[in-house]
Design a protein around this motif. Sequence first.
Motif, PDB file in Angstrom:
ATOM      1  N   ALA A  17     -14.180  -3.354   2.404  1.00  0.00           N
ATOM      2  CA  ALA A  17     -14.484  -4.547   1.771  1.00  0.00           C
ATOM      3  C   ALA A  17     -13.005  -5.354   2.085  1.00  0.00           C
ATOM      4  CB  ALA A  17     -14.750  -4.704   0.405  1.00  0.00           C
ATOM      5  N   LEU A  18     -11.980  -4.755   1.760  1.00  0.00           N
ATOM      6  CA  LEU A  18     -10.717  -5.323   1.923  1.00  0.00           C
ATOM      7  C   LEU A  18     -10.233  -5.809   3.732  1.00  0.00           C
ATOM      8  CD1 LEU A  18      -8.706  -3.554  -0.658  1.00  0.00           C
ATOM      9  CD2 LEU A  18      -8.882  -6.061  -0.672  1.00  0.00           C
ATOM     10  N   ALA A  19     -10.672  -4.678   4.539  1.00  0.00           N
ATOM     11  CA  ALA A  19     -10.446  -4.725   5.773  1.00  0.00           C
ATOM     12  C   ALA A  19     -11.472  -5.973   6.238  1.00  0.00           C
ATOM     13  CB  ALA A  19     -10.969  -3.425   6.296  1.00  0.00           C
ATOM     14  N   THR A  20     -12.632  -6.000   5.830  1.00  0.00           N
ATOM     15  CA  THR A  20     -13.810  -7.132   6.260  1.00  0.00           C
ATOM     16  C   THR A  20     -13.181  -8.258   5.936  1.00  0.00           C
ATOM     17  OG1 THR A  20     -15.442  -5.449   6.210  1.00  0.00           O
ATOM     18  CG2 THR A  20     -16.036  -7.591   6.176  1.00  0.00           C
ATOM     19  N   GLU A  21     -12.650  -8.415   4.800  1.00  0.00           N
ATOM     20  CA  GLU A  21     -12.067  -9.838   4.226  1.00  0.00           C
ATOM     21  C   GLU A  21     -11.131 -10.324   5.019  1.00  0.00           C
ATOM     22  OE1 GLU A  21     -11.999 -13.237   1.906  1.00  0.00           O
ATOM     23  OE2 GLU A  21     -13.599 -11.804   2.027  1.00  0.00           O
ATOM     24  N   LEU A  22     -10.188  -9.407   5.567  1.00  0.00           N
ATOM     25  CA  LEU A  22      -8.953  -9.729   5.809  1.00  0.00           C
ATOM     26  C   LEU A  22      -9.183 -10.213   7.365  1.00  0.00           C
ATOM     27  CD1 LEU A  22      -6.629  -6.732   4.883  1.00  0.00           C
ATOM     28  CD2 LEU A  22      -6.110  -9.129   4.530  1.00  0.00           C
ATOM     29  N   ALA A  23     -10.220  -9.601   7.932  1.00  0.00           N
ATOM     30  CA  ALA A  23     -10.695 -10.091   9.432  1.00  0.00           C
ATOM     31  C   ALA A  23     -11.501 -11.149   9.351  1.00  0.00           C
ATOM     32  CB  ALA A  23     -11.576  -8.736   9.771  1.00  0.00           C
ATOM     33  N   ALA A  24     -12.049 -11.457   8.171  1.00  0.00           N
ATOM     34  CA  ALA A  24     -12.854 -12.774   8.128  1.00  0.00           C
ATOM     35  C   ALA A  24     -11.778 -14.008   7.942  1.00  0.00           C
ATOM     36  CB  ALA A  24     -13.606 -12.783   6.935  1.00  0.00           C
ATOM     37  N   ARG A  25     -10.582 -13.596   7.289  1.00  0.00           N
ATOM     38  CA  ARG A  25      -9.323 -14.544   7.284  1.00  0.00           C
ATOM     39  C   ARG A  25      -8.752 -14.602   8.502  1.00  0.00           C
ATOM     40  NH1 ARG A  25      -7.750 -14.974   0.891  1.00  0.00           N
ATOM     41  NH2 ARG A  25      -9.865 -14.344   0.133  1.00  0.00           N
ATOM     42  N   GLY A  26      -8.969 -14.078   9.773  1.00  0.00           N
ATOM     43  CA  GLY A  26      -8.311 -14.171  10.851  1.00  0.00           C
ATOM     44  C   GLY A  26      -7.125 -13.238  10.947  1.00  0.00           C
ATOM     45  N   GLN A  27      -7.245 -12.040  10.219  1.00  0.00           N
ATOM     46  CA  GLN A  27      -6.279 -11.083  10.605  1.00  0.00           C
ATOM     47  C   GLN A  27      -6.696 -10.102  11.521  1.00  0.00           C
ATOM     48  OE1 GLN A  27      -3.208 -10.549   8.435  1.00  0.00           O
ATOM     49  NE2 GLN A  27      -3.711 -12.901   8.492  1.00  0.00           N
ATOM     50  N   LEU A  28      -5.616  -9.670  12.408  1.00  0.00           N
ATOM     51  CA  LEU A  28      -5.967  -8.482  13.492  1.00  0.00           C
ATOM     52  C   LEU A  28      -5.809  -7.134  12.534  1.00  0.00           C
ATOM     53  CD1 LEU A  28      -6.633  -7.596  16.103  1.00  0.00           C
ATOM     54  CD2 LEU A  28      -4.048  -7.577  16.606  1.00  0.00           C
ATOM     55  N   VAL A  29      -6.858  -6.476  12.107  1.00  0.00           N
ATOM     56  CA  VAL A  29      -6.986  -5.482  11.087  1.00  0.00           C
ATOM     57  C   VAL A  29      -6.911  -4.200  11.517  1.00  0.00           C
ATOM     58  CG1 VAL A  29      -8.030  -4.358   9.217  1.00  0.00           C
ATOM     59  CG2 VAL A  29      -8.176  -6.946   9.576  1.00  0.00           C
ATOM     60  N   THR A  30      -5.949  -3.223  11.413  1.00  0.00           N
ATOM     61  CA  THR A  30      -5.916  -1.841  11.837  1.00  0.00           C
ATOM     62  C   THR A  30      -6.517  -1.081  10.433  1.00  0.00           C
ATOM     63  OG1 THR A  30      -4.250  -2.021  13.366  1.00  0.00           O
ATOM     64  CG2 THR A  30      -4.657  -0.286  12.232  1.00  0.00           C
ATOM     65  N   ASP A  55       1.088   0.728  15.865  1.00  0.00           N
ATOM     66  CA  ASP A  55       2.172   0.041  16.732  1.00  0.00           C
ATOM     67  C   ASP A  55       2.327  -1.232  15.613  1.00  0.00           C
ATOM     68  OD1 ASP A  55       3.497  -1.339  18.495  1.00  0.00           O
ATOM     69  OD2 ASP A  55       1.594  -2.295  19.253  1.00  0.00           O
ATOM     70  N   PRO A  56       3.493  -0.952  14.911  1.00  0.00           N
ATOM     71  CA  PRO A  56       3.868  -2.403  14.012  1.00  0.00           C
ATOM     72  C   PRO A  56       4.537  -3.416  14.882  1.00  0.00           C
ATOM     73  CG  PRO A  56       5.542  -0.569  13.918  1.00  0.00           C
ATOM     74  CD  PRO A  56       4.519  -0.207  15.194  1.00  0.00           C
ATOM     75  N   PRO A  57       4.819  -4.531  14.142  1.00  0.00           N
ATOM     76  CA  PRO A  57       4.874  -4.541  12.634  1.00  0.00           C
ATOM     77  C   PRO A  57       3.360  -5.067  12.081  1.00  0.00           C
ATOM     78  CG  PRO A  57       5.791  -6.578  13.742  1.00  0.00           C
ATOM     79  CD  PRO A  57       5.362  -5.535  14.853  1.00  0.00           C
ATOM     80  N   ILE A 101       2.664   7.648   2.255  1.00  0.00           N
ATOM     81  CA  ILE A 101       2.409   6.374   2.866  1.00  0.00           C
ATOM     82  C   ILE A 101       3.407   5.238   2.879  1.00  0.00           C
ATOM     83  CG2 ILE A 101       0.866   4.565   3.063  1.00  0.00           C
ATOM     84  CD1 ILE A 101      -1.352   6.202   2.206  1.00  0.00           C
ATOM     85  N   LEU A 102       4.103   5.251   2.017  1.00  0.00           N
ATOM     86  CA  LEU A 102       5.256   4.195   1.671  1.00  0.00           C
ATOM     87  C   LEU A 102       6.520   4.764   2.410  1.00  0.00           C
ATOM     88  CD1 LEU A 102       4.853   2.873  -2.009  1.00  0.00           C
ATOM     89  CD2 LEU A 102       4.161   1.928   0.431  1.00  0.00           C
ATOM     90  N   ARG A 103       6.573   6.016   2.656  1.00  0.00           N
ATOM     91  CA  ARG A 103       7.615   6.769   3.342  1.00  0.00           C
ATOM     92  C   ARG A 103       7.818   5.766   4.768  1.00  0.00           C
ATOM     93  NH1 ARG A 103       7.590  11.137   6.648  1.00  0.00           N
ATOM     94  NH2 ARG A 103       9.662  12.014   7.102  1.00  0.00           N
ATOM     95  N   HIS A 104       6.637   5.390   5.325  1.00  0.00           N
ATOM     96  CA  HIS A 104       6.590   4.621   6.659  1.00  0.00           C
ATOM     97  C   HIS A 104       6.783   3.274   6.517  1.00  0.00           C
ATOM     98  CE1 HIS A 104       5.326   8.323   9.244  1.00  0.00           C
ATOM     99  NE2 HIS A 104       4.940   8.626   8.111  1.00  0.00           N
ATOM    100  N   LEU A 105       6.956   2.711   5.258  1.00  0.00           N
ATOM    101  CA  LEU A 105       6.950   1.289   5.172  1.00  0.00           C
ATOM    102  C   LEU A 105       7.993   0.720   5.868  1.00  0.00           C
ATOM    103  CD1 LEU A 105       4.933  -0.443   4.093  1.00  0.00           C
ATOM    104  CD2 LEU A 105       6.559  -0.451   1.857  1.00  0.00           C
ATOM    105  N   PRO A 106       9.342   1.209   5.809  1.00  0.00           N
ATOM    106  CA  PRO A 106      10.392   0.594   6.643  1.00  0.00           C
ATOM    107  C   PRO A 106      10.014   0.343   8.164  1.00  0.00           C
ATOM    108  CG  PRO A 106      11.294   2.116   5.144  1.00  0.00           C
ATOM    109  CD  PRO A 106       9.912   2.523   5.197  1.00  0.00           C
ATOM    110  N   ARG A 107       9.252   1.266   8.727  1.00  0.00           N
ATOM    111  CA  ARG A 107       8.797   1.142  10.032  1.00  0.00           C
ATOM    112  C   ARG A 107       7.759   0.188  10.462  1.00  0.00           C
ATOM    113  NH1 ARG A 107       5.950   3.084  14.318  1.00  0.00           N
ATOM    114  NH2 ARG A 107       4.587   4.096  12.997  1.00  0.00           N
ATOM    115  N   LEU A 108       7.185   0.030   9.296  1.00  0.00           N
ATOM    116  CA  LEU A 108       5.565  -0.614   9.399  1.00  0.00           C
ATOM    117  C   LEU A 108       5.794  -2.172   9.391  1.00  0.00           C
ATOM    118  CD1 LEU A 108       3.221   1.518   7.552  1.00  0.00           C
ATOM    119  CD2 LEU A 108       3.318   1.580  10.219  1.00  0.00           C
ATOM    120  N   LEU A 109       6.622  -2.627   8.421  1.00  0.00           N
ATOM    121  CA  LEU A 109       6.938  -3.936   7.922  1.00  0.00           C
ATOM    122  C   LEU A 109       7.669  -4.659   9.232  1.00  0.00           C
ATOM    123  CD1 LEU A 109       7.456  -3.805   4.306  1.00  0.00           C
ATOM    124  CD2 LEU A 109       5.388  -4.216   5.491  1.00  0.00           C
ATOM    125  N   PRO A 110       7.549  -6.150   9.374  1.00  0.00           N
ATOM    126  CA  PRO A 110       8.731  -6.770  10.166  1.00  0.00           C
ATOM    127  C   PRO A 110      10.030  -6.783   9.466  1.00  0.00           C
ATOM    128  CG  PRO A 110       6.920  -8.196   9.027  1.00  0.00           C
ATOM    129  CD  PRO A 110       6.399  -6.725   8.517  1.00  0.00           C
TER     130      PRO A 110
END
Length: 221
Positions: A17-30, A55-57, A101-110
């Motif tokens: 539901a979160l992924a669908t809502e983000l897409a509805a708000r114009g996000q490119l969702v992975t 492929d971040p960010p 998962i959060l271990r990858h956050l420094p690479r995933l964020l802008p």
Amino acid sequence: MTGRALVIGASGGIGGALATELAARGQLVTRVSRRDQGIDITDQNSVDLVLGALDPPFTTVIVATGILAAEGQHPEKSLIEIDGPSMLATLAANTLGPALILRHLPRLLPREGRSVTAVLTARVGSIGDNHLGGWYSYRASKAAANQIVRTASIEIARKRPEAVVVAMHPGTVDTQFTSAYPGHRKTAPQAAARQVIDVIWGLAPGDNGGFFDYSGAQVPW
């Protein structure tokens, strides 16, 4: 708000539901999930393989993974029900998983600009709000996850002052996850997703490291 969003646990009720809502708000969702990518969040090699291929960010990252209890088990009502292997399985899914998962956050964020990361935990992980007892493994696993989120938020903010990393209680959502508890007041996944996105997108850098619920209220640690 436009940008790229990453939802981990996107095959679950609230995650989908979160992924669908983000897409509805114009996000490119992975979307990432065990069902679609085969990710096992309790296995570091699996997490590294799947998240390392992204492929971040991403300007929005949501971790919507977790279990109530080990397979075939239920949350404990008393101390005598604590079972070692079952508790370890719950801790692996609810604490180790988000940490890997959060271990990858420094690479995933802008590196610059605003971003928001929300890890779905639970109000029952609050130590200060625990008035009923029980649910030892689930409570402990979510409390530990909250500490990991809080600690990660401090590290991330050192190099990304506009980044926001928070723990989020989405409420009791009407999914397979909560189907064994028909007496609880539940929110439909779509409504819960709208509330969660409204809250996290309204957060400011000063909210970094906080613990919030679906209404935007702070939850005690």
